[in-house]
Design a protein around this motif. Structure first.
Motif, mmCIF file in Angstrom:
data_model
loop_
_atom_site.group_PDB
_atom_site.id
_atom_site.type_symbol
_atom_site.label_atom_id
_atom_site.label_comp_id
_atom_site.label_asym_id
_atom_site.label_seq_id
_atom_site.Cartn_x
_atom_site.Cartn_y
_atom_site.Cartn_z
ATOM 1 N N UNK A 150 0.558 -1.408 -0.404
ATOM 2 C CA UNK A 150 0.096 -0.051 0.105
ATOM 3 C C UNK A 150 0.512 1.235 0.181
ATOM 4 N N UNK A 151 0.221 2.626 -0.409
ATOM 5 C CA UNK A 151 1.235 3.679 -0.898
ATOM 6 C C UNK A 151 0.425 5.057 -0.486
ATOM 7 N N UNK A 152 0.933 5.915 -0.017
ATOM 8 C CA UNK A 152 0.420 6.918 0.507
ATOM 9 C C UNK A 152 1.245 7.812 0.012
ATOM 10 N N UNK A 153 0.485 9.290 -0.593
ATOM 11 C CA UNK A 153 2.252 9.763 -0.269
ATOM 12 C C UNK A 153 1.841 12.478 -0.246
ATOM 13 N N UNK A 154 2.734 12.557 0.067
ATOM 14 C CA UNK A 154 2.079 14.362 0.222
ATOM 15 C C UNK A 154 2.495 14.914 -0.833
ATOM 16 N N UNK A 155 1.493 14.684 -2.150
ATOM 17 C CA UNK A 155 0.903 14.842 -3.409
ATOM 18 C C UNK A 155 2.200 16.720 -3.435
ATOM 19 N N UNK A 156 1.864 17.278 -2.988
ATOM 20 C CA UNK A 156 2.860 18.899 -2.733
ATOM 21 C C UNK A 156 3.818 18.630 -2.732
ATOM 22 N N UNK A 157 4.439 17.622 -1.428
ATOM 23 C CA UNK A 157 5.844 17.903 -2.122
ATOM 24 C C UNK A 157 6.684 17.179 -2.343
ATOM 25 N N UNK A 158 5.905 16.426 -2.960
ATOM 26 C CA UNK A 158 6.744 15.621 -4.302
ATOM 27 C C UNK A 158 6.658 15.564 -5.344
ATOM 28 N N UNK A 159 5.818 17.043 -5.682
ATOM 29 C CA UNK A 159 6.013 18.239 -6.738
ATOM 30 C C UNK A 159 6.608 18.990 -6.536
ATOM 31 N N UNK A 160 6.894 19.765 -5.267
ATOM 32 C CA UNK A 160 7.798 20.851 -4.277
ATOM 33 C C UNK A 160 10.136 20.407 -4.604
ATOM 34 N N UNK A 161 9.946 18.387 -4.611
ATOM 35 C CA UNK A 161 10.597 17.970 -5.132
ATOM 36 C C UNK A 161 11.353 17.603 -6.356
ATOM 37 N N UNK A 162 10.216 18.092 -7.165
ATOM 38 C CA UNK A 162 10.464 17.362 -8.304
ATOM 39 C C UNK A 162 11.252 18.424 -9.976
ATOM 40 N N UNK A 167 12.606 21.417 -7.102
ATOM 41 C CA UNK A 167 13.654 21.471 -6.443
ATOM 42 C C UNK A 167 14.828 20.701 -7.762
ATOM 43 N N UNK A 168 14.789 19.108 -8.061
ATOM 44 C CA UNK A 168 15.471 18.658 -8.682
ATOM 45 C C UNK A 168 15.258 17.884 -9.812
ATOM 46 N N UNK A 169 15.380 19.117 -11.085
ATOM 47 C CA UNK A 169 14.996 18.765 -12.075
ATOM 48 C C UNK A 169 15.333 17.325 -12.673
ATOM 49 N N UNK A 170 16.689 17.154 -12.705
ATOM 50 C CA UNK A 170 17.748 15.850 -12.527
ATOM 51 C C UNK A 170 17.241 14.398 -12.107
ATOM 52 N N UNK A 171 16.073 14.789 -11.373
ATOM 53 C CA UNK A 171 15.786 13.267 -10.215
ATOM 54 C C UNK A 171 14.215 13.327 -10.484
ATOM 55 N N UNK A 172 13.646 13.967 -11.798
ATOM 56 C CA UNK A 172 12.086 13.699 -12.462
ATOM 57 C C UNK A 172 11.808 12.137 -11.969
ATOM 58 N N UNK A 173 12.514 11.376 -12.959
ATOM 59 C CA UNK A 173 13.075 10.142 -13.339
ATOM 60 C C UNK A 173 12.859 9.430 -11.975
ATOM 61 N N UNK A 174 13.647 9.635 -11.065
ATOM 62 C CA UNK A 174 13.704 8.883 -10.204
ATOM 63 C C UNK A 174 12.303 9.046 -9.320
ATOM 64 N N UNK A 175 11.864 10.422 -8.952
ATOM 65 C CA UNK A 175 10.685 11.225 -7.962
ATOM 66 C C UNK A 175 9.508 10.224 -8.929
ATOM 67 N N UNK A 176 9.058 9.964 -10.077
ATOM 68 C CA UNK A 176 8.311 9.920 -10.686
ATOM 69 C C UNK A 176 8.092 8.240 -10.001
ATOM 70 N N UNK A 177 8.861 7.775 -10.301
ATOM 71 C CA UNK A 177 8.605 6.264 -10.086
ATOM 72 C C UNK A 177 8.832 5.949 -8.540
ATOM 73 N N UNK A 178 8.800 7.138 -7.547
ATOM 74 C CA UNK A 178 9.369 6.651 -6.222
ATOM 75 C C UNK A 178 7.576 6.947 -5.419
ATOM 76 N N UNK A 179 6.876 7.755 -6.455
ATOM 77 C CA UNK A 179 5.576 8.120 -5.949
ATOM 78 C C UNK A 179 4.337 7.389 -7.107
ATOM 79 N N UNK A 180 4.835 6.266 -8.181
ATOM 80 C CA UNK A 180 3.609 5.579 -8.685
ATOM 81 C C UNK A 180 2.774 4.720 -8.027
ATOM 82 N N UNK A 181 1.719 4.642 -8.662
ATOM 83 C CA UNK A 181 0.821 4.375 -8.062
ATOM 84 C C UNK A 181 -0.076 4.828 -6.380
#
Length: 402
Positions: free
Chosen positions: A313-325, A327-341
């Motif tokens: 089971x998976x939950x996220x704080x979406x606004x914080x995830x977007x903020x992280x993306x 701030x760290x555009x080079x890590x967008x793919x990694x961040x997207x994978x972590x938040x998937x689902x």
């Protein structure tokens, strides 16, 4: 509309993400009559569909007696059945438990006595408790002087240090990992009143757990990891994992202390699977978000044996995830994978106002700066989230002031 058997619940510190989650599940999904409190009107949880009314209180850290007065008034005016603290205001409530019980005998106070809270809150005493129960704890040096501090930070090539009463990923010093060098060693001077713990830096995976406990019996347990964190501190994506080792640890602690209330643990899982005990938070954490509304409601009000949250089971704080993306555009793919689902903590079943108010609540950062005299720093967003609802380590045994 609430059903005839709906409980009347007071949730304090409605700003916290896990408070938002419990408010939605108990108030909106399960139909209980729910009152939320906080110290400022933009608090995200106070604007959930699950809230019948938001009531402001005095800040517990700065005005503990007035805060308890405010809570007692709400318990009586709103005929509250259950008081559920969400953060460290629980210490100030527990310190005046006898006064609250006398003033509002109809209310169930779902938290333990003050001495139990103080025991697990102090990392040195908590480590001693864990050792006495045979639970793994990293080798630790407790420092109460500058000399001990300097010696301890030279003991290991790689080391990690924390304030005994620090919380929220703050008050951390290390020479290894992503936080290395952020706080200079010379900036810390431990004292007997404010000791620091220094440990060898252990490599492994951070895990956390959340449990609901009645009379020493764990009735709901989730264990989770953070695929994504904010500024290398608090988690912003939460994924449930297997519970065996964490459940066994919590069951030992809960039984030993005859705990009643919500309780959360942090662990460092080594490569061999050993769960080293790190700290205890005597309150809910994000682990409640991976439990269902039915699981949480039953565990709190009608416990019937043990329920464990399954992995995946998976939950996220979406606004914080977007903020992280951002701030760290080079890590967008990694961040997207972590938040998937992952489902959103702040937006559940059309309950969108907590998300909107999570942005509006950023004005609380200004209040933090004014109160603490802080300049901009990496810790600012985290510290501002709870500077006026933290337990600051002060003496709570004297009771209300005259």
């Amino acid at each position: 509309m609430p059903s005839d058997d709906a409980a009347r619940i007071l949730v304090t510190s409605a700003r916290m993400p896990f408070a938002v989650d419990e408010i939605h599940k108990l108030g909106d999904e399960k139909g209980h009559h729910l009152i939320a409190t906080d110290t400022f009107r933009e608090t995200p949880g106070g604007h959930s569909k699950g809230v019948d009314e938001l009531i402001l209180t005095a800040p517990p850290t700065q005005q503990p007696d007035r805060f308890v007065d405010d809570v007692i008034a709400i318990l009586n005016s709103e005929r509250i059945d259950w008081l559920l603290p969400m953060f460290e205001e629980v210490f100030y409530l527990a310190a005046q438990r006898a006064r609250i019980e006398a003033a509002a005998p109809h209310t169930t106070l779902f938290f333990p006595e003050l001495e139990k809270l103080l025991l697990v809150n102090d990392k040195t005493r908590f480590a001693d408790l864990c050792r006495s129960l045979g639970l793994p704890v990293a080798e630790t040096v407790v420092c109460t002087t500058r000399e001990q501090w300097v010696e301890a930070t030279q003991r290991w090539e790689n080391w990690f240090a924390r304030a005994a009463l620090g919380r929220g990923g703050l008050d951390v010093v290390t020479n290894t990992g992503p936080l290395a060098g952020e706080t200079p060693v010379d900036a810390v001077t431990p004292t007997a009143a404010e000791p620091w713990l220094v440990q060898e830096y252990l490599r492994g995976t951070d895990r956390c757990s959340f449990s609901v406990v009645h009379d020493g019996e764990v009735v709901l347990h989730s264990c989770y990891e953070h695929p994504l964190t904010i500024d290398d501190r608090g988690g912003i994506v939460f994924e449930s994992v297997d519970t065996d080792a964490s459940l066994a640890a919590v069951q030992k602690i809960a039984a030993e202390l005859d705990w009643t209330g919500q309780i959360s643990m942090d662990y460092l899982v080594a490569d061999d699977g050993t769960h080293y005990m790190v700290e205890c938070n005597p309150r809910p954490t994000a682990g409640c978000s991976v439990a269902t509304a039915d699981e949480l409601d039953t565990a709190l009000f009608r416990p019937d044996g043990l329920v464990t949250v399954p992995p995946g089971r998976k939950k996220m704080i979406k606004a914080a995830v977007l903020r992280d993306a951002l701030k760290n555009p080079r890590r967008v793919r990694e961040i997207r994978a972590a938040a998937k689902g992952a489902g959103s903590v702040y937006v559940q079943d059309g309950d969108v106002m907590p998300l909107i108010y999570s942005a509006l609540s950023l004005r609380h950062v200004l209040a933090y700066r004014k109160a603490a005299g802080k300049e901009r720093s990496r810790e600012q967003l985290v510290a501002a989230q709870f500077f006026d609802i933290l337990y600051d380590g002060s003496d709570l045994t004297a009771g209300p002031s005259a």
